[in-house]
Design a protein around this motif. Structure first.
Motif, PDB file in Angstrom:
ATOM      1  N   LEU A 382      50.932 -23.514 -18.347  1.00 11.66           N
ATOM      2  CA  LEU A 382      52.291 -23.003 -18.564  1.00 11.66           C
ATOM      3  C   LEU A 382      52.636 -22.954 -20.046  1.00 11.66           C
ATOM      4  O   LEU A 382      53.381 -22.083 -20.495  1.00 11.66           O
ATOM      5  CB  LEU A 382      53.310 -23.873 -17.813  1.00 11.66           C
ATOM      6  N   ASP A 383      52.092 -23.905 -20.808  1.00 12.06           N
ATOM      7  CA  ASP A 383      52.310 -23.909 -22.261  1.00 12.06           C
ATOM      8  C   ASP A 383      51.775 -22.639 -22.915  1.00 12.06           C
ATOM      9  O   ASP A 383      52.266 -22.207 -23.955  1.00 12.06           O
ATOM     10  CB  ASP A 383      51.600 -25.124 -22.889  1.00 12.06           C
ATOM     11  N   ARG A 384      50.730 -22.071 -22.321  1.00 16.09           N
ATOM     12  CA  ARG A 384      50.113 -20.868 -22.893  1.00 16.09           C
ATOM     13  C   ARG A 384      50.844 -19.592 -22.489  1.00 16.09           C
ATOM     14  O   ARG A 384      50.456 -18.500 -22.871  1.00 16.09           O
ATOM     15  CB  ARG A 384      48.644 -20.781 -22.457  1.00 16.09           C
ATOM     16  N   ILE A 385      51.876 -19.752 -21.661  1.00 16.16           N
ATOM     17  CA  ILE A 385      52.693 -18.592 -21.263  1.00 16.16           C
ATOM     18  C   ILE A 385      53.961 -18.616 -22.105  1.00 16.16           C
ATOM     19  O   ILE A 385      54.746 -19.554 -22.047  1.00 16.16           O
ATOM     20  CB  ILE A 385      53.001 -18.632 -19.745  1.00 16.16           C
ATOM     21  N   ASP A 386      54.158 -17.585 -22.892  1.00 15.36           N
ATOM     22  CA  ASP A 386      55.239 -17.577 -23.891  1.00 15.36           C
ATOM     23  C   ASP A 386      56.631 -17.492 -23.279  1.00 15.36           C
ATOM     24  O   ASP A 386      57.576 -18.083 -23.776  1.00 15.36           O
ATOM     25  CB  ASP A 386      55.059 -16.386 -24.850  1.00 15.36           C
ATOM     26  N   ILE A 387      56.767 -16.692 -22.215  1.00 17.69           N
ATOM     27  CA  ILE A 387      58.093 -16.413 -21.658  1.00 17.69           C
ATOM     28  C   ILE A 387      58.148 -16.847 -20.195  1.00 17.69           C
ATOM     29  O   ILE A 387      57.347 -16.389 -19.380  1.00 17.69           O
ATOM     30  CB  ILE A 387      58.427 -14.900 -21.786  1.00 17.69           C
ATOM     31  N   HIS A 388      59.098 -17.745 -19.875  1.00 15.93           N
ATOM     32  CA  HIS A 388      59.358 -18.138 -18.480  1.00 15.93           C
ATOM     33  C   HIS A 388      60.751 -17.613 -18.136  1.00 15.93           C
ATOM     34  O   HIS A 388      61.701 -17.909 -18.849  1.00 15.93           O
ATOM     35  CB  HIS A 388      59.383 -19.662 -18.302  1.00 15.93           C
ATOM     36  N   ILE A 389      60.889 -16.873 -17.058  1.00 20.02           N
ATOM     37  CA  ILE A 389      62.206 -16.312 -16.740  1.00 20.02           C
ATOM     38  C   ILE A 389      62.464 -16.381 -15.234  1.00 20.02           C
ATOM     39  O   ILE A 389      61.577 -16.130 -14.434  1.00 20.02           O
ATOM     40  CB  ILE A 389      62.324 -14.854 -17.271  1.00 20.02           C
ATOM     41  N   GLU A 390      63.704 -16.735 -14.886  1.00 22.27           N
ATOM     42  CA  GLU A 390      64.103 -16.773 -13.478  1.00 22.27           C
ATOM     43  C   GLU A 390      64.568 -15.391 -13.041  1.00 22.27           C
ATOM     44  O   GLU A 390      65.318 -14.726 -13.750  1.00 22.27           O
ATOM     45  CB  GLU A 390      65.244 -17.780 -13.281  1.00 22.27           C
ATOM     46  N   SER A 467      56.529 -29.269 -26.218  1.00 16.67           N
ATOM     47  CA  SER A 467      55.262 -29.586 -26.892  1.00 16.67           C
ATOM     48  C   SER A 467      55.133 -28.766 -28.167  1.00 16.67           C
ATOM     49  O   SER A 467      55.886 -27.816 -28.396  1.00 16.67           O
ATOM     50  CB  SER A 467      54.088 -29.255 -25.967  1.00 16.67           C
ATOM     51  N   ALA A 468      54.147 -29.135 -28.973  1.00 15.53           N
ATOM     52  CA  ALA A 468      53.899 -28.388 -30.222  1.00 15.53           C
ATOM     53  C   ALA A 468      53.514 -26.945 -29.918  1.00 15.53           C
ATOM     54  O   ALA A 468      53.874 -26.027 -30.650  1.00 15.53           O
ATOM     55  CB  ALA A 468      52.787 -29.072 -31.015  1.00 15.53           C
ATOM     56  N   ARG A 469      52.784 -26.756 -28.794  1.00 20.78           N
ATOM     57  CA  ARG A 469      52.394 -25.398 -28.436  1.00 20.78           C
ATOM     58  C   ARG A 469      53.622 -24.570 -28.047  1.00 20.78           C
ATOM     59  O   ARG A 469      53.741 -23.400 -28.395  1.00 20.78           O
ATOM     60  CB  ARG A 469      51.364 -25.412 -27.302  1.00 20.78           C
ATOM     61  N   ALA A 470      54.561 -25.200 -27.304  1.00 20.55           N
ATOM     62  CA  ALA A 470      55.798 -24.505 -26.920  1.00 20.55           C
ATOM     63  C   ALA A 470      56.611 -24.130 -28.160  1.00 20.55           C
ATOM     64  O   ALA A 470      57.230 -23.060 -28.206  1.00 20.55           O
ATOM     65  CB  ALA A 470      56.624 -25.388 -25.987  1.00 20.55           C
ATOM     66  N   TYR A 471      56.573 -25.002 -29.171  1.00 18.90           N
ATOM     67  CA  TYR A 471      57.263 -24.721 -30.439  1.00 18.90           C
ATOM     68  C   TYR A 471      56.709 -23.440 -31.063  1.00 18.90           C
ATOM     69  O   TYR A 471      57.462 -22.558 -31.497  1.00 18.90           O
ATOM     70  CB  TYR A 471      57.059 -25.929 -31.369  1.00 18.90           C
TER      71      TYR A 471
END
Length: 511
Positions: A382-390, A467-471
């Motif tokens: 999930l960290d490697r997915i840039d955009i999460h949207i409902e 996380s740093a990756r999410a940043y």
């Protein structure tokens, strides 16, 4: 008498020229050496029948055929025509002065007709590189091979045509394609259009941002909310492929035999594998490695519907290709690398029942069940997915509205303009073309923030425990939003919009 004729083997997406040496000597026997597989070993039966049905014969002498380099494994039935012409030349049944100027490939039927082969495009590219005059192959693959300029390509239907070409000088029709013209002619839009989607304006905005920066995106929502419908329309707003991208994509599809009569692929691939797929089918591999779905979606979109239904080990093998944009498959004696620069679009229900924790829903799940269901997808992925949207269901008023939504053509114009800004930005970087591909060093260089934006991001990081990756993902997405606004710098508004697209990082989002 010894004669040489040339074929080609494909490893990964590159071809290697194979020299077939045929020696006719005193005695009786048929000896095929040089690590051929079973399909090649069986070729003598197909060749004998094809000769007999066209008025020729295998000489009743000792035949030794060597496929060089002898330590490289050869596979497939595409060498039938190569071996057949080598035998005819070595036994003086055809003239052989011009034979070594051509790459010759094709699978023979018993009546001498030719069946299509795989990998015609990489073979044609290699033939041109090595200075061959032409490429003789089945007519079904001729358009595919003719993409390569400066190489004579002859598509044939029967072995008799090739024999007459060398023996009597009969003219074969050369397949000529104006690659640029063919490419531009086919730059039309896919059948799916965003104007078909009612409502969902915020999701369309997300899709536009994802397309503009090449970002991976995950859609979370109940059944019937429109997740699959939106995902299928994403390729219609991606920028048109460049000629170089089209060649790269066609090359990969050629290796698995998916091109044939269509010539150059000008539409971005959209691959949607079923959730029962194995990890080898997804990333590539097998005894004789072949590209997987992630490579077949190179320069396009890989859509994984119902993400938690995929086996966990299947999803985990995607982690490295998502970062490196290529996948390397290693075997004891060789290694092949397939490109896999794709946009990942995933969709999922928030729970086994498919509905949010909503008392009005037909079936509900407890927060614990929902959390268990979501935990099937690992945090690192999930960290490697840039955009999460409902994605929420569309209200009746929007569904029944006659008002026409914005078309893919209009959205694509804005996306293309943003991509042009990125192309200019990364023109000195060899492997970076859009924001999602930025390295940490490039993020620090191109995503500088002012004090207000920095404080906003700091607060979000601490509150959401990112996380740093999410940043890094937030910075990349905010850079894309700024590019869509044609803004040189990233503002607080860009950062706050990018933070909104990290739904799965928000504590208590399940309600």
């Amino acid at each position: 008498m010894l004669k040489k004729v040339f074929g080609s083997a494909v490893f990964g997406v590159e071809a290697t020229t194979i020299m077939v040496e045929v020696n006719v000597d005193k005695g009786i026997g048929y000896h095929l050496v040089g690590l051929p597989d079973n399909a090649i070993k069986e070729s003598n039966f197909r060749i004998a029948a094809a000769f007999q049905n066209n008025g020729y014969k295998i000489p009743g002498k000792k035949l030794i055929i060597n496929m060089s380099p002898a330590d490289l494994r050869k596979e497939g039935s595409a060498y039938d025509l190569t071996l057949a012409l080598g035998i005819l030349a070595a036994s003086d049944q055809i003239k052989s002065e011009e034979l070594d100027k051509y790459i010759i490939m094709g699978e023979l039927s018993l009546d001498g007709t030719l069946q299509p082969i795989k990998g015609a495009l990489p073979i044609a590219i290699k033939a041109k590189e090595e200075g061959f005059k032409g490429f003789i192959l089945p007519s079904q693959n001729a358009k595919e091979a003719a993409i390569v300029d400066g190489l004579e390509v002859y598509g044939i239907d029967n072995i008799k045509q090739v024999i007459d070409f060398f023996n009597t000088g009969d003219v074969l029709e050369q397949t000529i394609i104006n690659t640029k013209e063919e490419f531009e002619k086919n730059l039309n839009f896919p059948e799916f259009d965003f104007s078909d989607v009612k409502g969902q304006e915020s999701i369309k905005r997300c899709m536009e941002i994802a397309a503009a920066g090449g970002h991976n995106i995950i859609l979370i929502g109940p059944p019937g909310a429109g997740k699959t419908m939106l995902a299928k329309r994403l390729p219609s707003i991606l920028p048109p492929m460049t000629l170089n991208e089209a060649l790269e994509t066609t090359k990969i599809h050629s290796v698995v035999g998916r091109v044939k009569n269509s010539g150059l692929l000008s539409q971005r691939p959209f691959r949607s594998p079923h959730h029962t797929i194995s990890n080898v089918a997804l990333v590539g591999g097998g005894s004789y490695p072949q590209p997987g779905e992630i490579s077949l979606s190179h320069n396009g979109v890989l859509f994984l519907d119902e993400l938690p239904e995929f086996k966990r080990e299947v999803l985990e093998v995607m982690r490295q290709p998502l970062e490196d944009r290529e996948v390397t498959i290693s075997r004891a004696k060789f290694t092949v690398t397939y490109p896999s620069s794709f946009m990942l679009v995933a969709s999922m229900n928030p729970s086994p029942s498919g509905y949010f924790n909503d008392p009005d829903a037909p079936v509900t799940s407890s927060p614990a069940e929902m959390q268990r269901y979501l935990s099937k997808v690992s945090g690192p992925l999930l960290d490697r997915i840039d955009i999460h949207i409902e994605v929420t269901p569309v209200p009746f008023e929007k569904l029944s509205s006659e008002q026409k939504a914005e078309s893919s053509v209009e959205i694509r114009k804005r996306v293309t303009k943003a991509r042009m800004i990125q192309t200019k930005r990364f023109e000195t970087s060899e492997h970076v073309h859009y924001n999602a591909q930025m390295s940490v060093k490039q993020i620090r260089e191109y995503c500088k923030l002012d004090d207000t934006s920095l404080n906003l991001l700091k607060t979000a990081m601490e509150r959401l425990n990112l996380s740093a990756r999410a940043y890094d993902r937030i910075l990349k997405v905010s850079r894309t939003i700024a590019d869509l606004d044609e803004s040189e710098s990233i503002t607080g508004a860009h950062i706050s919009e990018a933070i909104q697209y990290r739904s799965l990082d928000r504590e208590g989002w399940l309600g």
